[in-house]
Design a protein around this motif. Structure first.
Motif, PDB file in Angstrom:
ATOM      1  N   ARG A 172     -94.140   3.770 -26.708  1.00 13.60           N
ATOM      2  CA  ARG A 172     -93.495   3.009 -27.785  1.00 13.60           C
ATOM      3  C   ARG A 172     -93.311   1.587 -27.290  1.00 13.60           C
ATOM      4  NH1 ARG A 172     -92.394   6.456 -31.831  1.00 13.60           N
ATOM      5  NH2 ARG A 172     -91.410   4.941 -33.193  1.00 13.60           N
ATOM      6  N   VAL A 173     -93.849   0.651 -28.061  1.00 18.04           N
ATOM      7  CA  VAL A 173     -93.724  -0.759 -27.706  1.00 18.04           C
ATOM      8  C   VAL A 173     -93.050  -1.444 -28.892  1.00 18.04           C
ATOM      9  CG1 VAL A 173     -94.985  -2.876 -27.124  1.00 18.04           C
ATOM     10  CG2 VAL A 173     -95.782  -0.674 -26.239  1.00 18.04           C
ATOM     11  N   ASP A 174     -91.927  -2.103 -28.650  1.00 16.02           N
ATOM     12  CA  ASP A 174     -91.126  -2.712 -29.725  1.00 16.02           C
ATOM     13  C   ASP A 174     -90.826  -1.696 -30.822  1.00 16.02           C
ATOM     14  OD1 ASP A 174     -91.253  -5.140 -28.359  1.00 16.02           O
ATOM     15  OD2 ASP A 174     -93.119  -5.708 -29.377  1.00 16.02           O
ATOM     16  N   GLY A 175     -90.534  -0.465 -30.399  1.00 12.04           N
ATOM     17  CA  GLY A 175     -90.149   0.569 -31.358  1.00 12.04           C
ATOM     18  C   GLY A 175     -91.309   1.221 -32.091  1.00 12.04           C
ATOM     19  N   GLU A 176     -92.531   0.730 -31.842  1.00  8.02           N
ATOM     20  CA  GLU A 176     -93.696   1.277 -32.558  1.00  8.02           C
ATOM     21  C   GLU A 176     -94.563   2.091 -31.606  1.00  8.02           C
ATOM     22  OE1 GLU A 176     -94.386   0.825 -35.791  1.00  8.02           O
ATOM     23  OE2 GLU A 176     -92.548  -0.351 -36.024  1.00  8.02           O
ATOM     24  N   ARG A 195     -89.619   4.629 -18.625  1.00  7.76           N
ATOM     25  CA  ARG A 195     -90.220   4.649 -19.961  1.00  7.76           C
ATOM     26  C   ARG A 195     -90.882   6.006 -20.212  1.00  7.76           C
ATOM     27  NH1 ARG A 195     -93.587  -0.893 -20.175  1.00  7.76           N
ATOM     28  NH2 ARG A 195     -94.076  -0.235 -18.045  1.00  7.76           N
ATOM     29  N   ARG A 226     -97.801   3.119 -29.670  1.00  9.12           N
ATOM     30  CA  ARG A 226     -98.986   2.327 -29.306  1.00  9.12           C
ATOM     31  C   ARG A 226     -99.806   3.078 -28.261  1.00  9.12           C
ATOM     32  NH1 ARG A 226     -98.662  -3.820 -27.379  1.00  9.12           N
ATOM     33  NH2 ARG A 226     -98.036  -4.065 -29.553  1.00  9.12           N
TER      34      ARG A 226
END
Ligand SMILES: CC(C)(COP(=O)(O)OP(=O)(O)OC[C@H]1O[C@@H](n2cnc3c(N)ncnc32)[C@H](O)[C@@H]1OP(=O)(O)O)[C@@H](O)C(=O)NCCC(=O)NCCS
Length: 177
Positions: free
Chosen positions: A72-76, A21, A78
């Motif tokens: 990026r978590v679920d594309g957003e 990641r 964070r």
């Protein structure tokens, strides 16, 4: 304290973690305020958060340097970690604090944050970085020892330990990734 140097190159750097990641370590920006509030809601339970944030507002030194770890978590985007230091008035040292959300523990994100914080503080002329850690904080002590911090007993309080790392004598390890 040595004069201010240009330490901007230590900021805003993308890294690939061991699990593949990607995260960015950068300084906190004014527009991060809402994300930072969400971050603290995630890392601290309500009772502690209320006390902590009240204390923070009351005592936070105005010259704190705050770095964040953004993933990026679920594309957003964070915020998943935050580390800060402030010069200790009348001393060549600075004090620090760090927290990473549980889901990102043991990913190396905290190490990247601390390395950036140490490099930033050293470039600014701080000769040492120090902090107070609860003796029962099982994760923090091996984490800090791995970064070269010395752990000292506090004669005045057996529940606390002082951790300190000199910044003027040693080369800092290069960040992984
Ligand atoms: C302390 C903290 C920042 C460490 O975060 P982290 O995400 O685990 O750190 P890293 O992934 O970079 O870990 C680096 C190394 O530290 C050591 N380490 C970290 N947590 C550990 C644990 N619970 N037990 C043993 N070693 C640990 C390991 O050597 C680890 O390397 P490895 O995973 O390859 O074995 C995190 O646990 C945290 O936010 N804790 C709550 C906040 C806090 O207590 N702050 C103290 C006040 S300043």
């Amino acid at each position: 304290m040595r004069p201010m140097l240009d330490y901007s190159e230590t900021l805003e750097r993308r890294h690939i973690l061991a699990d593949g990641r990607s995260v960015v370590i950068r300084s906190m920006r004014p527009e991060d305020e809402a994300a930072a509030r969400l971050f603290f809601r995630r890392v601290y339970p309500q009772s502690f958060r209320t006390r902590f944030l009240t204390l923070l507002r009351a005592f936070a030194p105005v010259d704190s340097t705050v770095l964040v770890c953004e993933a990026r978590v679920d594309g957003e985007p964070r915020l998943v970690g935050e580390a800060r230091y402030s010069p200790i008035p009348g001393s060549p040292s600075c004090s620090f604090g760090i927290v990473v959300t549980d889901a990102w523990h043991r990913t190396g994100a905290a190490t990247l944050l601390m390395l950036a914080l140490l490099a930033h503080a050293r470039a600014r002329g701080c000769e040492a970085m120090e902090g107070i850690v609860l003796r029962e904080n099982r994760g923090m002590l091996p984490f800090l020892r791995a970064l070269g911090f010395a752990v000292q007993l506090r004669p005045d309080d057996a529940t606390l330990l002082r951790v300190v790392k000199r910044l003027d004598h040693y080369d800092l390890p290069s960040p992984p990734g």
